[in-house]
Design a protein around this motif. Sequence first.
Motif, PDB file in Angstrom:
ATOM      1  N   CYS A  71     111.791  -3.738  55.755  1.00 55.23           N
ATOM      2  CA  CYS A  71     111.962  -5.182  55.553  1.00 55.23           C
ATOM      3  C   CYS A  71     111.296  -5.644  54.260  1.00 55.23           C
ATOM      4  N   GLY A  72     110.170  -5.030  53.912  1.00 51.35           N
ATOM      5  CA  GLY A  72     109.533  -5.363  52.643  1.00 51.35           C
ATOM      6  C   GLY A  72     110.435  -5.030  51.468  1.00 51.35           C
ATOM      7  N   ALA A  73     111.040  -3.830  51.496  1.00 49.97           N
ATOM      8  CA  ALA A  73     111.950  -3.429  50.419  1.00 49.97           C
ATOM      9  C   ALA A  73     113.178  -4.327  50.375  1.00 49.97           C
ATOM     10  N   LEU A  74     113.706  -4.697  51.554  1.00 49.19           N
ATOM     11  CA  LEU A  74     114.862  -5.591  51.607  1.00 49.19           C
ATOM     12  C   LEU A  74     114.536  -6.950  51.006  1.00 49.19           C
ATOM     13  N   ASN A  75     113.368  -7.477  51.326  1.00 48.67           N
ATOM     14  CA  ASN A  75     112.969  -8.779  50.796  1.00 48.67           C
ATOM     15  C   ASN A  75     112.788  -8.746  49.282  1.00 48.67           C
ATOM     16  N   VAL A  76     112.211  -7.655  48.769  1.00 51.92           N
ATOM     17  CA  VAL A  76     112.048  -7.506  47.326  1.00 51.92           C
ATOM     18  C   VAL A  76     113.413  -7.439  46.641  1.00 51.92           C
ATOM     19  N   MET A  77     114.354  -6.716  47.250  1.00 45.39           N
ATOM     20  CA  MET A  77     115.702  -6.622  46.693  1.00 45.39           C
ATOM     21  C   MET A  77     116.372  -7.993  46.644  1.00 45.39           C
ATOM     22  N   ILE A  78     116.195  -8.778  47.709  1.00 48.43           N
ATOM     23  CA  ILE A  78     116.776 -10.122  47.733  1.00 48.43           C
ATOM     24  C   ILE A  78     116.195 -10.977  46.611  1.00 48.43           C
ATOM     25  N   GLU A  79     114.877 -10.887  46.429  1.00 49.18           N
ATOM     26  CA  GLU A  79     114.237 -11.663  45.356  1.00 49.18           C
ATOM     27  C   GLU A  79     114.729 -11.218  43.983  1.00 49.18           C
ATOM     28  N   ARG A  80     114.841  -9.903  43.797  1.00 51.00           N
ATOM     29  CA  ARG A  80     115.230  -9.376  42.485  1.00 51.00           C
ATOM     30  C   ARG A  80     116.680  -9.714  42.153  1.00 51.00           C
ATOM     31  N   VAL A  81     117.562  -9.615  43.135  1.00 48.14           N
ATOM     32  CA  VAL A  81     118.996  -9.828  42.890  1.00 48.14           C
ATOM     33  C   VAL A  81     119.363 -11.302  42.915  1.00 48.14           C
ATOM     34  N   GLY A  82     118.795 -12.044  43.877  1.00 45.24           N
ATOM     35  CA  GLY A  82     119.270 -13.404  44.104  1.00 45.24           C
ATOM     36  C   GLY A  82     118.407 -14.523  43.562  1.00 45.24           C
ATOM     37  N   TYR A  83     117.072 -14.339  43.600  1.00 41.80           N
ATOM     38  CA  TYR A  83     116.190 -15.453  43.261  1.00 41.80           C
ATOM     39  C   TYR A  83     115.647 -15.388  41.829  1.00 41.80           C
ATOM     40  N   ARG A  84     115.342 -14.188  41.355  1.00 42.81           N
ATOM     41  CA  ARG A  84     114.755 -14.091  40.023  1.00 42.81           C
ATOM     42  C   ARG A  84     115.685 -14.619  38.923  1.00 42.81           C
ATOM     43  N   PRO A  85     116.999 -14.301  38.935  1.00 43.13           N
ATOM     44  CA  PRO A  85     117.870 -14.852  37.888  1.00 43.13           C
ATOM     45  C   PRO A  85     117.976 -16.371  37.932  1.00 43.13           C
ATOM     46  N   LEU A  86     117.604 -16.980  39.083  1.00 38.23           N
ATOM     47  CA  LEU A  86     117.723 -18.432  39.244  1.00 38.23           C
ATOM     48  C   LEU A  86     116.363 -19.116  39.147  1.00 38.23           C
ATOM     49  N   ARG A  87     115.369 -18.408  38.588  1.00 45.09           N
ATOM     50  CA  ARG A  87     114.004 -18.929  38.552  1.00 45.09           C
ATOM     51  C   ARG A  87     113.926 -20.297  37.865  1.00 45.09           C
ATOM     52  N   ASN A  88     114.696 -20.483  36.794  1.00 42.20           N
ATOM     53  CA  ASN A  88     114.652 -21.745  36.048  1.00 42.20           C
ATOM     54  C   ASN A  88     115.853 -22.643  36.326  1.00 42.20           C
ATOM     55  N   ALA A  89     116.630 -22.282  37.330  1.00 38.88           N
ATOM     56  CA  ALA A  89     117.805 -23.088  37.687  1.00 38.88           C
ATOM     57  C   ALA A  89     117.368 -24.282  38.538  1.00 38.88           C
ATOM     58  N   PRO A  90     118.254 -25.277  38.702  1.00 39.10           N
ATOM     59  CA  PRO A  90     117.932 -26.383  39.616  1.00 39.10           C
ATOM     60  C   PRO A  90     117.594 -25.868  41.013  1.00 39.10           C
ATOM     61  N   LYS A  91     116.727 -26.591  41.712  1.00 41.11           N
ATOM     62  CA  LYS A  91     116.213 -26.146  43.005  1.00 41.11           C
ATOM     63  C   LYS A  91     117.316 -25.833  44.013  1.00 41.11           C
ATOM     64  N   LEU A  92     118.450 -26.522  43.901  1.00 40.40           N
ATOM     65  CA  LEU A  92     119.517 -26.340  44.880  1.00 40.40           C
ATOM     66  C   LEU A  92     120.145 -24.952  44.779  1.00 40.40           C
ATOM     67  N   ALA A  93     120.177 -24.371  43.582  1.00 36.26           N
ATOM     68  CA  ALA A  93     120.850 -23.078  43.378  1.00 36.26           C
ATOM     69  C   ALA A  93     120.195 -21.953  44.181  1.00 36.26           C
ATOM     70  N   PRO A  94     118.875 -21.718  44.056  1.00 38.34           N
ATOM     71  CA  PRO A  94     118.268 -20.661  44.878  1.00 38.34           C
ATOM     72  C   PRO A  94     118.303 -20.979  46.376  1.00 38.34           C
ATOM     73  N   LEU A  95     118.287 -22.260  46.716  1.00 38.62           N
ATOM     74  CA  LEU A  95     118.351 -22.638  48.128  1.00 38.62           C
ATOM     75  C   LEU A  95     119.680 -22.219  48.741  1.00 38.62           C
TER      76      LEU A  95
END
Length: 293
Positions: A71-95
């Motif tokens: 689960c730790g590896a899965l969560n890191v993968m989700i952050e790396r693929v989905g959330y990191r590219p949207l770090r500076n995007a509007p709040k709604l995008a990562p949500l």
Amino acid sequence: SNGSIWALIALGYTLVYGIIELINFAHGDVFMIGSFVAASLFGTVGLGLATGSLGLAFGLLLVLLLAMISCGALNVMIERVGYRPLRNAPKLAPLITAVGFSFILQNVGLLWLGGSPASVPDLIHAQQDVVTIGGVTIQRADVLAIGTTVPLVILLTMFIGRSRLGKAMRATAQDPDAARLMGISVDTTISLTFLIGGMLAGAAGLIYALYQTTVWYFQGFQAGLIAFTAAVMGGIGNLWGAVLGGLIIGIIQQISDNRIGPEWTPAIVFAYLVLIMVFRPQGLIGEETREAG
């Protein structure tokens, strides 16, 4: 004991929110995957109803570690693929991305074990009484839940409070730009936060599987909603607030189930949440978080 499971999941919500101010709605489904991994590994490591006490203890410890790592590896993968590219995007995008990952993981669970709850071997004889104190009967499942949650919460608190990486997490949560100027790798620190949150969800997944002796693909939505409520009730961004909120909800649920009726329990839990938010918007022991500038 129910509340201790919600507390473990709530810690993942509050860790991620505290450091990047994101409600990771996929976190409940990471917990669900943890239950599925644990249930699938019972047979793989040779655990069964006839397993001796010593073999069962070592086997469950091994399954716990594997579920936490998965689960730790899965969560890191989700952050790396989905959330990191949207770090500076509007709040709604990562949500919205988090909601998308939640549905993806739900469908993974649906394909994995089907749409009906699947039985899990009652390895610890969950409903067997251990001791009765003051008229309160403590069962094996209760001992497992509390006995796993308390050490994990203590270790997490010590890690964040005393270790170098824990201090980096606190610095990043307080001011990521200043942390970056001080030589802290913010991306690595955020990945570490997701890793820890996922590992706690994996531990909760194993406890839930043994506690309920059933798992199903939709359990993550329900548990995630309750755990998120616990994090908000205690004070989102505060570790002990998440634990307190989880325990309070567990107690409210048990009292409501026994005294009023299980059909009223969700309404009563959220009524308490509304009351707490009205009179104390930051949560019971909430702390101020930085404002997006």
